[in-house]
Design a protein around this motif. Structure first.
Motif, PDB file in Angstrom:
ATOM      1  N   LYS A   1       0.847  -1.332   0.009  1.00  0.00           N
ATOM      2  CA  LYS A   1       0.060  -0.074   0.058  1.00  0.00           C
ATOM      3  C   LYS A   1       0.872   1.128   0.029  1.00  0.00           C
ATOM      4  CE  LYS A   1      -4.112   0.211   2.096  1.00  0.00           C
ATOM      5  NZ  LYS A   1      -5.148   0.261   0.872  1.00  0.00           N
ATOM      6  N   ALA A   2       2.016   1.100   0.425  1.00  0.00           N
ATOM      7  CA  ALA A   2       3.015   2.246   0.420  1.00  0.00           C
ATOM      8  C   ALA A   2       3.731   2.454  -0.789  1.00  0.00           C
ATOM      9  CB  ALA A   2       4.104   2.222   1.732  1.00  0.00           C
ATOM     10  N   GLY A   3       3.530   1.559  -1.736  1.00  0.00           N
ATOM     11  CA  GLY A   3       4.025   1.490  -3.072  1.00  0.00           C
ATOM     12  C   GLY A   3       5.400   0.746  -3.234  1.00  0.00           C
ATOM     13  N   CYS A   4       5.407  -0.092  -2.430  1.00  0.00           N
ATOM     14  CA  CYS A   4       6.557  -1.093  -2.641  1.00  0.00           C
ATOM     15  C   CYS A   4       6.358  -2.328  -3.645  1.00  0.00           C
ATOM     16  CB  CYS A   4       7.265  -1.438  -1.127  1.00  0.00           C
ATOM     17  SG  CYS A   4       7.895  -0.152  -0.438  1.00  0.00           S
ATOM     18  N   GLN A   5       7.146  -2.880  -3.991  1.00  0.00           N
ATOM     19  CA  GLN A   5       7.009  -4.161  -4.957  1.00  0.00           C
ATOM     20  C   GLN A   5       7.411  -5.437  -4.096  1.00  0.00           C
ATOM     21  OE1 GLN A   5       5.497  -4.973  -8.076  1.00  0.00           O
ATOM     22  NE2 GLN A   5       5.546  -6.871  -7.173  1.00  0.00           N
TER      23      GLN A   5
ATOM     24  N   VAL B   1       8.172   5.712   5.477  1.00  0.00           N
ATOM     25  CA  VAL B   1       9.362   6.274   6.153  1.00  0.00           C
ATOM     26  C   VAL B   1      10.478   5.798   5.414  1.00  0.00           C
ATOM     27  CG1 VAL B   1      10.807   5.836   8.212  1.00  0.00           C
ATOM     28  CG2 VAL B   1       8.185   6.608   8.260  1.00  0.00           C
ATOM     29  N   LEU B   2      10.584   4.368   4.981  1.00  0.00           N
ATOM     30  CA  LEU B   2      11.868   4.050   4.327  1.00  0.00           C
ATOM     31  C   LEU B   2      11.788   4.518   2.838  1.00  0.00           C
ATOM     32  CD1 LEU B   2      11.791   0.206   5.592  1.00  0.00           C
ATOM     33  CD2 LEU B   2      13.078   2.099   6.293  1.00  0.00           C
ATOM     34  N   LEU B   3      10.667   4.759   2.229  1.00  0.00           N
ATOM     35  CA  LEU B   3      10.547   5.337   1.005  1.00  0.00           C
ATOM     36  C   LEU B   3      11.239   6.809   0.907  1.00  0.00           C
ATOM     37  CD1 LEU B   3       7.152   4.106  -0.453  1.00  0.00           C
ATOM     38  CD2 LEU B   3       9.387   3.849  -1.594  1.00  0.00           C
TER      39      LEU B   3
ATOM     40  N   LEU C   1      14.894   7.888  -0.741  1.00  0.00           N
ATOM     41  CA  LEU C   1      15.083   9.180  -1.461  1.00  0.00           C
ATOM     42  C   LEU C   1      16.013  10.222  -0.996  1.00  0.00           C
ATOM     43  CD1 LEU C   1      11.089   9.769  -2.221  1.00  0.00           C
ATOM     44  CD2 LEU C   1      12.968   9.400  -4.138  1.00  0.00           C
ATOM     45  N   SER C   2      15.795  10.493   0.407  1.00  0.00           N
ATOM     46  CA  SER C   2      16.837  11.425   1.100  1.00  0.00           C
ATOM     47  C   SER C   2      18.361  11.017   0.680  1.00  0.00           C
ATOM     48  CB  SER C   2      16.551  11.341   2.467  1.00  0.00           C
ATOM     49  OG  SER C   2      17.753  11.958   3.322  1.00  0.00           O
ATOM     50  N   GLU C   3      18.582   9.692   1.079  1.00  0.00           N
ATOM     51  CA  GLU C   3      19.869   8.929   0.623  1.00  0.00           C
ATOM     52  C   GLU C   3      20.422   9.250  -0.817  1.00  0.00           C
ATOM     53  OE1 GLU C   3      19.876   5.077   2.370  1.00  0.00           O
ATOM     54  OE2 GLU C   3      19.714   5.698   4.385  1.00  0.00           O
ATOM     55  N   GLU C   4      19.426   8.844  -1.675  1.00  0.00           N
ATOM     56  CA  GLU C   4      19.824   9.042  -3.022  1.00  0.00           C
ATOM     57  C   GLU C   4      19.999  10.615  -3.387  1.00  0.00           C
ATOM     58  OE1 GLU C   4      17.588   8.351  -7.025  1.00  0.00           O
ATOM     59  OE2 GLU C   4      17.095   6.973  -5.491  1.00  0.00           O
ATOM     60  N   THR C   5      19.286  11.647  -2.773  1.00  0.00           N
ATOM     61  CA  THR C   5      19.550  13.009  -3.066  1.00  0.00           C
ATOM     62  C   THR C   5      20.947  13.339  -2.529  1.00  0.00           C
ATOM     63  OG1 THR C   5      17.329  13.342  -2.783  1.00  0.00           O
ATOM     64  CG2 THR C   5      18.756  15.215  -2.670  1.00  0.00           C
ATOM     65  N   THR C   6      21.266  12.863  -1.435  1.00  0.00           N
ATOM     66  CA  THR C   6      22.568  13.215  -0.702  1.00  0.00           C
ATOM     67  C   THR C   6      23.828  12.608  -1.626  1.00  0.00           C
ATOM     68  OG1 THR C   6      21.549  12.976   1.379  1.00  0.00           O
ATOM     69  CG2 THR C   6      23.827  12.888   1.306  1.00  0.00           C
ATOM     70  N   LEU C   7      23.365  11.574  -2.085  1.00  0.00           N
ATOM     71  CA  LEU C   7      24.511  10.553  -2.886  1.00  0.00           C
ATOM     72  C   LEU C   7      24.890  11.627  -4.204  1.00  0.00           C
ATOM     73  CD1 LEU C   7      26.556   8.231  -3.213  1.00  0.00           C
ATOM     74  CD2 LEU C   7      24.608   7.041  -4.423  1.00  0.00           C
TER      75      LEU C   7
END
Length: 419
Positions: free
Chosen positions: A19-23, A402-404, A408-414
């Motif tokens: 429901k959060a959008g994960c697969q 929260v994990l999504l 996203l936050s970690e990807e942006t920082t990278l």
């Protein structure tokens, strides 16, 4: 974000993540009854489907069997799984049980750790009972219990192992009611990320509760009550019809009608479902049992477990029985339906009422028999047990979000760092 659910039960964690959008990729559950409910709704469901590996049989299997028979193929998943979730069986840790260090079910957490070493997911979520972080009593240890992890809590042991694998670990207890679940269900979570981070993901999850309730259009200041969750399932003023959703005949259920006014929590649970939910079967209580429930209601304070004095006076052998308070969340839903009495009717709850209190939507169909007893209890996982053992999907949806956000936050920082 792709996930694997280990010790998946009937799919509470999986449903929330979907429901959060994960697969979903795979789900490991050794009990055939629980696995069939999971398969029917989520793996091969109408609303959701897993991206199931061709080499993995779509059948119930233990974590041990998975490791023994498919280790080589499992290695092919390494690096492609974002989240691994799982709630290893917890009876050996439960403060309500005997807390036996030698309980073989405690060893299942170690199999989970083996899977982590092979698959190396980006995030890990482990859910367990509150007692998971309590040390075993010295008096209950035996001569064979000399392993290091019995000198500390099992949560300490697992956390240290995960840190040794290179994960940042955060952990603690939370109340599912803070995420819109109409139930004071306190559980212990270990949440890990592969990234070295000063951020405490568990604290981030806890602080997300009020925002998540707003997101779901629930009151962010008041917990959802039992009445909010199951008022439309009361028997009073309803027509009764034959219950036909299990092989056993001779039971009734209400002819479901959607109320004219749909409160926010009910709207969430209906989730665009059309028609009646399944698992509405009413108990066939004997007349003496109904009289006993009436006496219990008269002797108890709604929302609080019946006192030992009152239990003794009524001749009850049960250690705990609670009459629901309609204005408050329920106590923890267990696998035993006779732990809880309805707030206004002299009966136990239906399986669907317990599912509503666990935040399963009405389209989610529980399969198999309703209850079991005697020696079969150790082998079977009927509907009430499936529901009682589950992680509430509303809470697991919050975890997924929260994990999504964290990913996203970690990807942006990278990306910033690379530029």
């Amino acid at each position: 974000m792709r996930f694997i659910d280990v010790f998946a039960g009937c799919g509470g964690l999986s449903l929330g993540l979907l429901k959060a959008g994960c697969q979903g990729v795979a789900a490991i559950e050794k009990n055939p009854m629980a696995f069939e409910t999971l398969r029917h709704n989520l793996i091969d469901g109408q609303r959701y489907r897993f991206d199931w590996p061709a080499w993995l049989p779509k059948e119930a299997m233990s974590c041990e069997q998975l490791l023994n028979e498919h280790r080589e193929k499992l290695e092919s998943l390494s690096g492609s799984i974002d989240i691994m979730v799982g709630g290893p069986p917890c009876q050996g840790f439960s403060l309500a049980g005997r807390r036996n260090p030698s309980d073989p079910r405690n060893k299942m957490a170690e199999q989970y750790l083996q899977l982590v070493k092979i698959i190396r997911p980006k995030f890990i979520v482990i859910e367990n009972v509150s007692g998971f972080d309590s040390k075993f009593s010295e008096s209950k240890r035996t001569a064979s219990d000399e392993d290091a992890y019995f000198k500390q809590s099992y949560a300490d042991y697992i956390s240290k192992e995960l840190e040794g694998f290179g994960y940042s670990v955060s952990r603690g207890k939370l109340n599912c009611a803070d995420f819109g679940v109409p139930q004071n269900r306190h559980r212990y979570f270990i949440i890990c990320t592969k990234k070295t981070s000063d951020e405490n993901l568990f604290r981030k999850l806890v602080s997300y509760g009020a925002h998540f309730r707003k997101l779901k259009k629930l009151n962010s200041k008041v917990h959802v009550s039992v009445h909010d969750a199951i008022a439309d399932l009361e028997v009073a003023n309803k027509k009764l019809i034959e219950s036909v959703d299990s092989p056993v005949r001779g039971f009734s259920e209400i002819e479901y009608q959607l109320p004219d006014i749909i409160p926010p929590y009910l709207k969430l649970m209906r989730d665009d479902h059309v028609g009646a939910p399944n698992s509405l079967r009413l108990p066939n209580h004997k007349f003496d049992t109904i009289k006993q429930f009436i006496k219990i209601r008269q002797a108890s304070e709604p929302g609080k477990s019946l006192s030992k004095e009152s239990r003794d006076r009524l001749g009850l052998k049960k250690h705990a029985i609670t009459v629901l308070c309609k204005e408050l969340p329920a106590p923890t839903i267990t696998t035993l339906p006779d732990d809880i009495v309805h707030y206004s009717e002299p009966r136990i709850l239906t399986a669907r009422e317990t599912a509503r209190i666990q935040s399963f939507p009405d389209w989610f169909e529980f399969t198999g028999k309703y209850t079991t007893g005697g020696t079969a209890r150790k082998l079977e996982c009927p509907r009430y047990t499936q529901i009682g053992n589950a992680v509430p999907p509303l809470l697991s949806e919050a975890i997924g979000l929260v994990l999504l956000n964290q990913a996203l936050s970690e990807e942006t920082t990278l990306n910033v760092a690379e530029k």
